[in-house]
Design an enzyme around this catalytic site. Structure first.
Site, PDB file in Angstrom:
ATOM      1  N   CYS A 265       1.093  -1.213   0.270  1.00  0.00           N
ATOM      2  CA  CYS A 265      -0.113  -0.612   0.649  1.00  0.00           C
ATOM      3  C   CYS A 265       0.718   1.252  -0.001  1.00  0.00           C
ATOM      4  CB  CYS A 265      -0.881   0.314   1.615  1.00  0.00           C
ATOM      5  SG  CYS A 265      -2.043  -1.322   1.295  1.00  0.00           S
TER       6      CYS A 265
ATOM      7  N   ARG B 255       4.266   0.022  -4.899  1.00  0.00           N
ATOM      8  CA  ARG B 255       3.888  -0.783  -3.709  1.00  0.00           C
ATOM      9  C   ARG B 255       3.038  -1.621  -3.546  1.00  0.00           C
ATOM     10  NH1 ARG B 255       7.112   2.187   0.166  1.00  0.00           N
ATOM     11  NH2 ARG B 255       5.108   1.577   1.802  1.00  0.00           N
TER      12      ARG B 255
ATOM     13  N   TRP C 274      -2.310  -3.271  -1.244  1.00  0.00           N
ATOM     14  CA  TRP C 274      -2.285  -3.948  -1.747  1.00  0.00           C
ATOM     15  C   TRP C 274      -3.151  -4.957  -1.036  1.00  0.00           C
ATOM     16  CZ3 TRP C 274      -0.043  -8.057   1.228  1.00  0.00           C
ATOM     17  CH2 TRP C 274       1.016  -9.022   0.358  1.00  0.00           C
TER      18      TRP C 274
ATOM     19  N   ASN D 251      -1.643   2.548   5.337  1.00  0.00           N
ATOM     20  CA  ASN D 251      -0.628   1.245   4.922  1.00  0.00           C
ATOM     21  C   ASN D 251      -0.607   0.163   6.651  1.00  0.00           C
ATOM     22  OD1 ASN D 251       0.990  -0.448   4.232  1.00  0.00           O
ATOM     23  ND2 ASN D 251       2.899   1.274   3.855  1.00  0.00           N
ATOM     24  N   GLY D 252      -0.975  -1.002   6.259  1.00  0.00           N
ATOM     25  CA  GLY D 252      -0.626  -1.414   7.737  1.00  0.00           C
ATOM     26  C   GLY D 252      -2.328  -2.295   7.966  1.00  0.00           C
TER      27      GLY D 252
ATOM     28  N   GLU E 200      17.552 -17.069  -7.238  1.00  0.00           N
ATOM     29  CA  GLU E 200      17.608 -16.357  -7.549  1.00  0.00           C
ATOM     30  C   GLU E 200      17.506 -16.055  -9.181  1.00  0.00           C
ATOM     31  OE1 GLU E 200      16.807 -12.902  -6.812  1.00  0.00           O
ATOM     32  OE2 GLU E 200      17.400 -11.526  -8.730  1.00  0.00           O
TER      33      GLU E 200
ATOM     34  N   LYS F 111      12.892 -15.517 -10.082  1.00  0.00           N
ATOM     35  CA  LYS F 111      12.454 -14.171 -10.869  1.00  0.00           C
ATOM     36  C   LYS F 111      11.650 -14.573 -11.981  1.00  0.00           C
ATOM     37  CE  LYS F 111      14.262 -11.929  -9.255  1.00  0.00           C
ATOM     38  NZ  LYS F 111      14.829 -10.862  -8.272  1.00  0.00           N
TER      39      LYS F 111
ATOM     40  N   GLU G 118       8.203 -15.230 -10.665  1.00  0.00           N
ATOM     41  CA  GLU G 118       7.300 -14.081  -9.962  1.00  0.00           C
ATOM     42  C   GLU G 118       6.819 -13.406 -10.883  1.00  0.00           C
ATOM     43  OE1 GLU G 118       9.151 -11.098  -7.165  1.00  0.00           O
ATOM     44  OE2 GLU G 118      11.021 -11.561  -8.002  1.00  0.00           O
TER      45      GLU G 118
ATOM     46  N   HIS H 128      19.801 -36.999  -4.654  1.00  0.00           N
ATOM     47  CA  HIS H 128      18.904 -37.042  -3.165  1.00  0.00           C
ATOM     48  C   HIS H 128      17.611 -36.682  -3.383  1.00  0.00           C
ATOM     49  CE1 HIS H 128      22.723 -37.612  -0.480  1.00  0.00           C
ATOM     50  NE2 HIS H 128      23.459 -36.395  -1.229  1.00  0.00           N
TER      51      HIS H 128
ATOM     52  N   LYS I  27       6.314  -4.364  -4.244  1.00  0.00           N
ATOM     53  CA  LYS I  27       7.166  -4.090  -3.792  1.00  0.00           C
ATOM     54  C   LYS I  27       7.825  -4.179  -2.583  1.00  0.00           C
ATOM     55  CE  LYS I  27      11.942  -2.377  -5.773  1.00  0.00           C
ATOM     56  NZ  LYS I  27      12.451  -3.933  -5.980  1.00  0.00           N
TER      57      LYS I  27
HETATM   58  O1  M6R Z   1      12.948  -4.721  -0.312  1.00  0.00           O
HETATM   59  P1  M6R Z   1      13.975  -6.166   0.030  1.00  0.00           P
HETATM   60  O2  M6R Z   1      14.850  -6.158  -0.771  1.00  0.00           O
HETATM   61  O3  M6R Z   1      13.698  -6.059   1.457  1.00  0.00           O
HETATM   62  O4  M6R Z   1      12.429  -6.940  -0.170  1.00  0.00           O
HETATM   63  C1  M6R Z   1      12.854  -8.507  -0.373  1.00  0.00           C
HETATM   64  C2  M6R Z   1      12.173  -9.489  -1.241  1.00  0.00           C
HETATM   65  O5  M6R Z   1      10.531  -9.476  -0.505  1.00  0.00           O
HETATM   66  C3  M6R Z   1      12.093  -8.959  -2.266  1.00  0.00           C
HETATM   67  O6  M6R Z   1      13.417  -8.939  -2.934  1.00  0.00           O
HETATM   68  C4  M6R Z   1      11.443 -10.050  -3.763  1.00  0.00           C
HETATM   69  O7  M6R Z   1      11.926 -10.735  -3.417  1.00  0.00           O
HETATM   70  C5  M6R Z   1      11.546  -9.290  -4.677  1.00  0.00           C
HETATM   71  N1  M6R Z   1      10.321  -9.501  -5.017  1.00  0.00           N
HETATM   72  C6  M6R Z   1      12.273 -10.406  -5.313  1.00  0.00           C
HETATM   73  O8  M6R Z   1      12.465  -9.845  -6.815  1.00  0.00           O
END
Ligand code: M6R
Length: 616
Positions: A2, A27, A70, A96-97, A489, A493, A496, A512, A611
């Site tokens: 949010c 956000r 959000w 937001n919260g 990673e 990527k 998502e 395993h 984000k």
């Molecule tokens: O702002 P931050 O680096 O603490 O965020 C951590 C994760 O939420 C962030 O890296 C998330 O996994 C991304 N969407 C990955 O691309």
């Protein structure tokens, strides 16, 4: 999670708020809404562009509040979109919260005759302010009490348990807006005859660079001519504004189709900016100004715990290997959301290091607080200047990667790895790392941006490979040692941005269990740079090929032999092993981007994600 934005001044609030929401869109984008006392509210499901289309002609106001949602409590419908209002339509709130005690408050307010129209936790705040307005009037024998709006808002906030970054506006006092913070970021922007409240500085920077960061438990009141800050208990707070230098233009797409691509293309600069002024080549040292105040303490540290979430936690995984192999400090990585629930053993000899792009991730922040409570030295490796983690840690290293807008984190990842490499150099040289090794790391760090540029030039080739596998529904990512992190990673990527199944495992773990999944339709992306575990990786690749599994390898320039074993190769330049994840991830970022783009997905806004994750 949010975004809130509020404006009071002399200009058209509607336009300013809509533009600001666009900068905050990373956000959340489940719904958007805006309110001005002069024109009322407009809300829509989806992104800001939907809200913009719904704005009636002549929508006006010189002050107002706006929100991007959000969803946490209540479906992402128009009815649940903010701003919310009370029974009278006088009190308006963007939030937001999470109001944790919303159920009990709602029950009480409903029993007192209040009518709720949404299923959000936020709506209780509006009715609470309404209730306190009534109570204050009842106690004042017909005279309108002074500052009634502020008093009612503060009284309402005192009843709330949970987290909030909030802006509240009262129809009958339109120039005044109240902002408050508890566990969710709030900043003030101080302009000329106008002032702002927002979740972060991004919507404000095009208007002013004078930013005040609110602390938890503080309430701010802005009018066009000024602002005040008090603690929720009433004590007044004086805090100077900080000059924030992030360029609002840098947060625009600059001609790229997506922020994700723009930010991948900025990876060389991100690494350059993270190491700028921090490498002393002649002595093989790292100069980290943000750690100077704790340099002596760091000399005595016996153990490091790195806390982080998502992509940042994969940077931390590579950081663990860097620190242990090169600085010889026992290091562990903890997922932010697990750390405080597992009763960690910590003492003053422990440094808890938070890695976070936003500096606001609730789980990482709570992990830092847990570390602090247990007596650890806390450090932040953070991108967002003035963010909560940056402020709450004892010392830290800023990434200087510039604003990252795409939900999928890319340039921040390579910056985080660079900062961890610099930290390794710093701590290693404190602990007997040889000058020669220090110089070798320093030089390799210097050469990295140019080498990333080399990989970026191969984007077309990577796009072709992504196209070849366009119909694939499952991918396995496999890596070892420093590039185990890269495998995780790469998989995240792809998940998502493309919503497909992708998982990662250590190459040694294949036999395993994971190997059972492999057949001719299940490709593996194998991290196989020419490093100390190359031969081991090649054996694992052979095992996959024997079972007819297609393999795309990430290999080092000059390794022509690997071509005869695998189906496709994406090459990266050579570097020292410790820094190889900074290069090997670049083709994976591009692969994820091209793979998702060909599916027609808006990669900058993956469904169900936001984000900045400021809720647990
Ligand atoms: O702002 P931050 O680096 O603490 O965020 C951590 C994760 O939420 C962030 O890296 C998330 O996994 C991304 N969407 C990955 O691309």
């Amino acid at each position: 999670m949010c975004g809130i934005f509020a404006y009071t001044g002399e200009r058209n609030a509607g336009e300013i708020l809509l533009d600001g929401l666009t900068s905050l869109e990373y956000r959340g984008y489940d719904s958007a809404g805006i309110y001005t006392p002069q024109s009322g509210s407009v809300k829509s499901v989806g992104a800001v562009s939907h809200l913009r289309r719904k704005m009636p002609p002549g929508f006006f106001g010189t002050s107002g509040i706006a929100h991007l949602r959000w969803a946490t409590h209540g479906e992402p419908t128009e009815g649940n979109a903010h701003p919310h209002t009370d029974c009278t339509g006088d009190v308006w709130v963007v939030h937001n919260g999470i109001v944790e005690n919303h159920k009990e408050l709602r029950k009480r307010l409903e029993a007192a005759g209040h009518t709720f129209v949404s299923s959000t936790d936020t709506e209780v705040l509006t009715h609470l302010v309404e209730e306190h307005l009534t109570l204050l009037r009842q106690g004042s024998e017909g005279q309108e009490p002074e500052n009634i709006f502020e008093k009612a808002a503060v009284a309402a906030l005192k009843e709330v348990k949970g987290t909030y970054g909030i802006a509240i506006q009262y129809k009958h006092d339109p120039a005044r807006i109240i902002g408050a913070r508890m566990g969710a970021p709030v900043v003030l922007g101080l302009g000329e005859h106008e002032n702002f409240i927002a979740s972060d500085a991004s919507p404000i920077l095009r208007h002013t660079r004078q930013i005040v960061f609110l602390e938890d438990g503080e309430v701010a009141v802005i009018t066009p001519e000024g602002h005040t800050i008090t603690k929720i208990g009433g004590e007044s707070v004086s805090r100077a504004a900080e000059q924030v230098d992030w360029n609002a233009e840098a947060a625009q797409r600059n001609g790229y189709d997506h922020f994700m691509l723009k930010e991948i293309m900025e990876e060389p600069d991100a690494v350059r900016n993270t190491s700028r002024g921090r490498i002393i080549d002649t002595d093989g040292l790292a100069k980290l100004g943000g750690l100077e105040s704790v340099a002596e303490k760091l000399r005595g540290i016996r153990r490091v715990i790195i806390v982080a979430c998502g992509t940042a936690s994969y940077a931390a995984m590579a950081g663990e290997y860097m620190l242990e192999e090169n600085a010889r400090i026992p290091t562990e990585v903890d997922i932010g959301s697990e750390f405080r629930y597992r009763t960690p053993v910590i003492d003053e000899g422990t440094a808890v290091i938070a890695v976070s792009q936003s500096g606001e991730t609730a789980d990482t922040l709570e992990a830092v607080r847990e570390g602090k409570r247990r007596g650890a030295l806390t450090l932040g490796i953070v991108n967002t200047v003035g963010s909560t983690i940056a402020r709450e840690t004892d010392a830290g290293i800023y990434l200087h990667a510039g604003p990252e807008i795409s939900v999928a984190s890319t340039k921040a990842y390579v910056s985080q790895l660079t900062a961890l490499a610099l930290l390794t150099l710093f701590l290693g040289r404190q602990r007997g790392m040889s000058v020669a090794r220090g110089k070798e790391i320093a030089q390799a760090l210097r050469e990295l941006p140019g080498k990333i540029e080399e990989v970026l030039k191969r984007s077309d080739e990577i796009r072709k490979v992504a196209k070849k596998y366009a119909n694939t529904r499952d991918f396995l990512f496999m890596g070892r040692k420093y590039n185990l992190a890269t495998a995780f990673e790469g998989a995240l990527k792809l998940k998502e941005t493309s919503y497909i199944h992708a998982e990662a495992c250590g190459a040694g773990e294949m036999k395993h269990g994971h190997l059972a999944m492999i057949d001719e339709k299940f490709p593996t992306i194998a991290l196989a740079p020419s490093d100390s575990v190359y031969e081991k990786n090649m054996s694992n690749i052979q095992e996959i090929r024997t079972r007819k599994g297609p393999v795309i390898a990430i290999a080092t320039d000059g390794d022509d032999e690997i071509r005869s074993t695998v189906n496709d190769v994406l090459y990266i330049p050579e570097t020292i092993e410790m820094l190889s994840p900074i290069l090997s991830v670049v083709p994976l970022h591009l692969f994820a981007y091209h793979f998702a783009k060909q599916k027609g997905i808006n990669v900058d806004r993956p469904r169900n994600l936001a984000k900045s994750v400021t809720v647990e």
